[in-house]
Design a protein around this motif. Structure first.
Motif, PDB file in Angstrom:
ATOM      1  N   LYS A 135       6.532  21.378  -7.946  1.00  0.00           N
ATOM      2  CA  LYS A 135       6.321  20.145  -8.674  1.00  0.00           C
ATOM      3  C   LYS A 135       5.112  19.420  -8.127  1.00  0.00           C
ATOM      4  CE  LYS A 135       8.365  15.619  -9.644  1.00  0.00           C
ATOM      5  NZ  LYS A 135       9.481  14.712  -9.363  1.00  0.00           N
ATOM      6  N   LYS A 136       4.171  19.128  -8.976  1.00  0.00           N
ATOM      7  CA  LYS A 136       2.992  18.379  -8.551  1.00  0.00           C
ATOM      8  C   LYS A 136       3.375  16.934  -8.302  1.00  0.00           C
ATOM      9  CE  LYS A 136      -1.680  17.105  -9.971  1.00  0.00           C
ATOM     10  NZ  LYS A 136      -2.729  17.267 -10.985  1.00  0.00           N
ATOM     11  N   ARG A 137       3.002  16.451  -7.131  1.00  0.00           N
ATOM     12  CA  ARG A 137       3.323  15.074  -6.788  1.00  0.00           C
ATOM     13  C   ARG A 137       2.283  14.115  -7.366  1.00  0.00           C
ATOM     14  NH1 ARG A 137       6.792  14.872  -2.406  1.00  0.00           N
ATOM     15  NH2 ARG A 137       8.159  16.654  -2.506  1.00  0.00           N
ATOM     16  N   ASN A 138       2.693  12.918  -7.615  1.00  0.00           N
ATOM     17  CA  ASN A 138       1.786  11.873  -8.068  1.00  0.00           C
ATOM     18  C   ASN A 138       1.607  10.859  -6.959  1.00  0.00           C
ATOM     19  OD1 ASN A 138       0.585   9.583  -9.320  1.00  0.00           O
ATOM     20  ND2 ASN A 138       1.384  10.243 -11.298  1.00  0.00           N
ATOM     21  N   ILE A 139       0.389  10.606  -6.571  1.00  0.00           N
ATOM     22  CA  ILE A 139       0.114   9.694  -5.456  1.00  0.00           C
ATOM     23  C   ILE A 139       0.673   8.304  -5.713  1.00  0.00           C
ATOM     24  CG2 ILE A 139      -2.139   8.946  -6.331  1.00  0.00           C
ATOM     25  CD1 ILE A 139      -1.378   9.758  -2.681  1.00  0.00           C
ATOM     26  N   TYR A 140       0.783   7.930  -7.002  1.00  0.00           N
ATOM     27  CA  TYR A 140       1.253   6.591  -7.314  1.00  0.00           C
ATOM     28  C   TYR A 140       2.703   6.376  -6.915  1.00  0.00           C
ATOM     29  CZ  TYR A 140      -3.098   6.309  -9.879  1.00  0.00           C
ATOM     30  OH  TYR A 140      -4.412   6.320 -10.208  1.00  0.00           O
ATOM     31  N   GLU A 141       3.436   7.455  -6.684  1.00  0.00           N
ATOM     32  CA  GLU A 141       4.823   7.319  -6.245  1.00  0.00           C
ATOM     33  C   GLU A 141       4.911   6.614  -4.903  1.00  0.00           C
ATOM     34  OE1 GLU A 141       6.724  11.057  -6.102  1.00  0.00           O
ATOM     35  OE2 GLU A 141       6.053  11.671  -8.089  1.00  0.00           O
ATOM     36  N   TYR A 142       3.839   6.686  -4.143  1.00  0.00           N
ATOM     37  CA  TYR A 142       3.878   6.191  -2.772  1.00  0.00           C
ATOM     38  C   TYR A 142       3.197   4.826  -2.620  1.00  0.00           C
ATOM     39  CZ  TYR A 142       4.857  11.126  -2.297  1.00  0.00           C
ATOM     40  OH  TYR A 142       5.378  12.374  -2.442  1.00  0.00           O
ATOM     41  N   LEU A 143       2.680   4.278  -3.722  1.00  0.00           N
ATOM     42  CA  LEU A 143       1.924   3.037  -3.648  1.00  0.00           C
ATOM     43  C   LEU A 143       2.759   1.823  -4.043  1.00  0.00           C
ATOM     44  CD1 LEU A 143      -1.431   4.131  -5.297  1.00  0.00           C
ATOM     45  CD2 LEU A 143      -1.118   3.456  -2.940  1.00  0.00           C
ATOM     46  N   PRO A 144       2.550   0.709  -3.328  1.00  0.00           N
ATOM     47  CA  PRO A 144       3.157  -0.542  -3.786  1.00  0.00           C
ATOM     48  C   PRO A 144       2.432  -1.027  -5.033  1.00  0.00           C
ATOM     49  CG  PRO A 144       1.694  -0.949  -1.926  1.00  0.00           C
ATOM     50  CD  PRO A 144       1.765   0.544  -2.091  1.00  0.00           C
ATOM     51  N   LEU A 145       3.070  -1.897  -5.788  1.00  0.00           N
ATOM     52  CA  LEU A 145       2.529  -2.321  -7.074  1.00  0.00           C
ATOM     53  C   LEU A 145       1.152  -2.939  -6.939  1.00  0.00           C
ATOM     54  CD1 LEU A 145       3.003  -2.629 -10.075  1.00  0.00           C
ATOM     55  CD2 LEU A 145       4.101  -4.839  -9.620  1.00  0.00           C
ATOM     56  N   HIS A 146       0.927  -3.730  -5.851  1.00  0.00           N
ATOM     57  CA  HIS A 146      -0.351  -4.432  -5.754  1.00  0.00           C
ATOM     58  C   HIS A 146      -1.508  -3.481  -5.464  1.00  0.00           C
ATOM     59  CE1 HIS A 146       0.794  -4.207  -1.495  1.00  0.00           C
ATOM     60  NE2 HIS A 146      -0.508  -4.338  -1.232  1.00  0.00           N
ATOM     61  N   SER A 188       3.587 -11.914   7.448  1.00  0.00           N
ATOM     62  CA  SER A 188       3.253 -11.047   6.320  1.00  0.00           C
ATOM     63  C   SER A 188       3.220  -9.596   6.802  1.00  0.00           C
ATOM     64  CB  SER A 188       1.897 -11.421   5.714  1.00  0.00           C
ATOM     65  OG  SER A 188       0.860 -11.211   6.652  1.00  0.00           O
ATOM     66  N   SER A 189       3.075  -8.690   5.858  1.00  0.00           N
ATOM     67  CA  SER A 189       2.992  -7.276   6.218  1.00  0.00           C
ATOM     68  C   SER A 189       2.237  -6.530   5.138  1.00  0.00           C
ATOM     69  CB  SER A 189       4.385  -6.662   6.403  1.00  0.00           C
ATOM     70  OG  SER A 189       5.086  -6.670   5.169  1.00  0.00           O
ATOM     71  N   TYR A 190       1.795  -5.335   5.469  1.00  0.00           N
ATOM     72  CA  TYR A 190       1.129  -4.462   4.507  1.00  0.00           C
ATOM     73  C   TYR A 190       1.758  -3.083   4.638  1.00  0.00           C
ATOM     74  CZ  TYR A 190      -2.428  -1.449   2.410  1.00  0.00           C
ATOM     75  OH  TYR A 190      -3.073  -0.523   1.644  1.00  0.00           O
ATOM     76  N   MET A 191       2.251  -2.565   3.522  1.00  0.00           N
ATOM     77  CA  MET A 191       2.932  -1.266   3.523  1.00  0.00           C
ATOM     78  C   MET A 191       4.084  -1.261   4.520  1.00  0.00           C
ATOM     79  SD  MET A 191       1.259   0.494   1.228  1.00  0.00           S
ATOM     80  CE  MET A 191       1.814   2.162   1.550  1.00  0.00           C
ATOM     81  N   PHE A 213      -1.472  -3.107  13.443  1.00  0.00           N
ATOM     82  CA  PHE A 213      -2.456  -2.063  13.234  1.00  0.00           C
ATOM     83  C   PHE A 213      -3.282  -1.912  14.506  1.00  0.00           C
ATOM     84  CE2 PHE A 213      -1.203  -3.653   9.173  1.00  0.00           C
ATOM     85  CZ  PHE A 213      -1.112  -2.526   8.364  1.00  0.00           C
ATOM     86  N   SER A 214      -3.617  -0.669  14.826  1.00  0.00           N
ATOM     87  CA  SER A 214      -4.252  -0.393  16.115  1.00  0.00           C
ATOM     88  C   SER A 214      -5.771  -0.346  16.021  1.00  0.00           C
ATOM     89  CB  SER A 214      -3.738   0.941  16.657  1.00  0.00           C
ATOM     90  OG  SER A 214      -4.054   1.990  15.749  1.00  0.00           O
ATOM     91  N   VAL A 244      -8.047   3.380  10.290  1.00  0.00           N
ATOM     92  CA  VAL A 244      -8.341   3.160   8.868  1.00  0.00           C
ATOM     93  C   VAL A 244      -6.991   3.048   8.172  1.00  0.00           C
ATOM     94  CG1 VAL A 244      -9.401   4.104   6.787  1.00  0.00           C
ATOM     95  CG2 VAL A 244     -10.477   4.499   9.012  1.00  0.00           C
ATOM     96  N   PRO A 245      -6.639   1.891   7.645  1.00  0.00           N
ATOM     97  CA  PRO A 245      -5.272   1.665   7.152  1.00  0.00           C
ATOM     98  C   PRO A 245      -4.970   2.441   5.876  1.00  0.00           C
ATOM     99  CG  PRO A 245      -6.655  -0.214   6.636  1.00  0.00           C
ATOM    100  CD  PRO A 245      -7.482   0.685   7.509  1.00  0.00           C
ATOM    101  N   PRO A 246      -3.694   2.567   5.540  1.00  0.00           N
ATOM    102  CA  PRO A 246      -3.302   3.299   4.339  1.00  0.00           C
ATOM    103  C   PRO A 246      -3.992   2.794   3.077  1.00  0.00           C
ATOM    104  CG  PRO A 246      -1.380   2.834   5.682  1.00  0.00           C
ATOM    105  CD  PRO A 246      -2.522   2.083   6.298  1.00  0.00           C
ATOM    106  N   PHE A 247      -4.435   3.739   2.233  1.00  0.00           N
ATOM    107  CA  PHE A 247      -5.008   3.465   0.908  1.00  0.00           C
ATOM    108  C   PHE A 247      -6.240   2.569   0.965  1.00  0.00           C
ATOM    109  CE2 PHE A 247      -0.444   4.262   0.428  1.00  0.00           C
ATOM    110  CZ  PHE A 247      -0.493   5.411  -0.342  1.00  0.00           C
ATOM    111  N   ALA A 248      -6.976   2.597   2.094  1.00  0.00           N
ATOM    112  CA  ALA A 248      -8.139   1.727   2.259  1.00  0.00           C
ATOM    113  C   ALA A 248      -9.200   1.964   1.190  1.00  0.00           C
ATOM    114  CB  ALA A 248      -8.741   1.912   3.649  1.00  0.00           C
ATOM    115  N   LEU A 249      -9.437   3.210   0.828  1.00  0.00           N
ATOM    116  CA  LEU A 249     -10.456   3.518  -0.171  1.00  0.00           C
ATOM    117  C   LEU A 249      -9.863   4.281  -1.358  1.00  0.00           C
ATOM    118  CD1 LEU A 249     -12.882   4.223   2.610  1.00  0.00           C
ATOM    119  CD2 LEU A 249     -13.774   3.167   0.546  1.00  0.00           C
TER     120      LEU A 249
END
Length: 456
Positions: free
Chosen positions: A3-14, A96-99, A104-105, A109-114
């Protein structure tokens, strides 16, 4: 079924919400921009670029790791991003938080930066230590240089980067290629892994375009790690590597495999073009469909094998011989469907001396052409290993890990029956009549072997 995965499954709405670049009608981006950053400055600078539409950006100074998240809003005009002179500082978010993360260290390079930008070339800072999940996913990235400081990579970091042609990680300290790390990188022809990489995650290189793969340092792979790689021609495996289900499933051009896994997971080497396996098929269980469609003419089973399951060798239509001599009289259980599609009555089952009756009465195995095969043991010199066998038809087969310089076959009375200077690592003779013969093989400057063989 894969099954081909869709990257959008792992992304928050924003993150999924598409960005909009304010493109002026008829405007062609030709500008280059160099900016010396301070912590917290990058998000506002990205808004400036959305109006100026530069094609090349160079970042210097310092930025917070979390600030790099704003790069996903770069305008489509940006093709080159040079961060080689940039220092990335760690940060802790308050209230606040992100993902789901607040810390962050340094060098991250944080998740989904580009994610889903139009950047084609990236120069990373020399101090980058981590590339986050999906950081460059679904970009037209063509070139990226991985610094020696890199120690970790998140899942789907380069997912569907179908323009990326090369990934040289040889200087890095990455120990694992992550799940779907280079999934769908169809233009990727060369990937060089550092010696410290010991594992490939699930679907790590699936559907990539790599031609040759050196996994000599890898001890295990996830399921379908190297599956559906249409261009893969050659693989070097670490002896005893543990392959996940379907590890090399559907690699139709894969013809050369050096090294063998410790086990035979379901579908692990199914539907590829391997014509000669680099060792014995091992593992207590040869799983369902593990070698389905195998193109090899000959296979050898390791003494560890205790069970062969359904369709393990389905449609291995080229199969001519199965070597089970090292199992002695320890006959493995074998599914009636293990060799489905194979005319087993035409396949020689090579058993150890004195064990023909045991195998000839065993379910499924008795359907083969069971034959005891005389064999000399492997003879090792300083750098040479020679193997000599004679099959039931009286054909002498000699293999060496060095070029065979000379082969002489004599009767017991000294009459020479055959003599050859192959100059290759394999020699196959014409059939000999039923008599005892002496075979002398010279391979390498220090090895001479003389063994008695009983012909058929």
């Amino acid at each position: 079924m894969l099954k081909k995965r869709n990257i959008y499954e792992y992304l928050p709405l924003h993150v999924v919400i598409p960005f909009v670049a304010s493109l002026a009608i008829g405007f062609v981006s030709v500008k280059a921009a160099t900016v010396v950053l301070r912590p917290g400055m990058l998000p506002s600078q990205v808004r400036v670029w959305q109006k100026e539409l530069p094609s090349d950006i160079r970042l210097e100074g310092e930025t917070l790791a979390i600030d790099l998240v704003s790069l996903r809003d770069l305008p489509v005009s940006v093709k080159t991003l040079d961060m080689s002179a940039l220092e990335i500082k760690g940060t802790t978010l308050e209230n606040s938080s992100y993902m789901g993360r607040s810390c962050f260290s340094d060098g991250e390079v944080p998740p989904f930066a580009l994610f889903a930008t139009e950047v084609e070339e990236v120069l990373l800072p020399s101090g980058v230590t981590a590339i986050g999940e999906g950081a460059f996913a679904e970009t037209p990235l063509k070139k990226i240089v991985f610094p020696a400081s890199l120690v970790s990579m998140g899942a789907r970091a380069f997912y569907l980067c179908d323009m990326l042609e090369e990934a040289d990680l040889s200087l890095c300290s990455v120990t694992a290629l992550p799940e779907q790390g280079f999934y769908g990188c169809s233009s990727l022809r060369n990937i060089v892994l550092p010696s410290c990489v010991t594992s490939l995650g699930k679907e790590a290189l699936m559907k990539s375009g790599v031609l040759k793969l050196d996994l000599s340092g890898v001890s295990e792979t996830g399921d379908y790690a190297c599956a559906s790689m249409d261009n893969l021609e050659e693989v070097t495996l670490r002896a005893g590597i543990r392959l996940g289900e379907g590890a090399f499933f559907g690699d139709g051009r894969l013809g050369i495999m050096a090294g063998m896994p410790s086990g035979s997971a379901p579908l692990s080497l199914a539907l590829n073009g391997i014509v000669e396996l680099g060792g014995e098929i091992g593992g207590e269980i040869i799983g369902e469909g593990a070698y389905a469609g195998l193109a090899a003419e000959r296979i050898s089973l390791h003494p560890s094998v205790r069970e062969v399951r359904e369709h393990a060798f389905r449609n291995a239509v080229n199969l001519k011989a199965v070597d089970v001599r090292k199992l002695g009289n320890a006959v493995p259980g074998c599914s009636p469907l293990a060799f489905s599609g194979v005319e087993t009555r035409n396949v020689v089952l090579e058993v150890a001396a004195g064990e023909k009756e045991v195998w000839a009465s065993a379910p499924v195995w008795k359907e083969f052409l069971v034959s005891e095969v005389s064999e000399v043991s492997e003879v090792t010199g300083v750098d040479v290993m020679i193997k000599i066998i004679m099959d039931p038809g009286g054909v002498l087969r000699i293999n060496s890990n060095h070029a065979i310089d000379e082969v002489t076959v004599c009767r017991m009375d000294g009459i020479i029956l055959a003599q050859a200077r192959p100059g290759t690592q394999e020699y196959v003779s014409e059939p000999f009549s039923g008599e005892k013969i002496v075979v002398r093989v010279v391979s390498g400057s220090v090895s001479k072997v003389v063994k008695l063989i009983e012909g058929y």
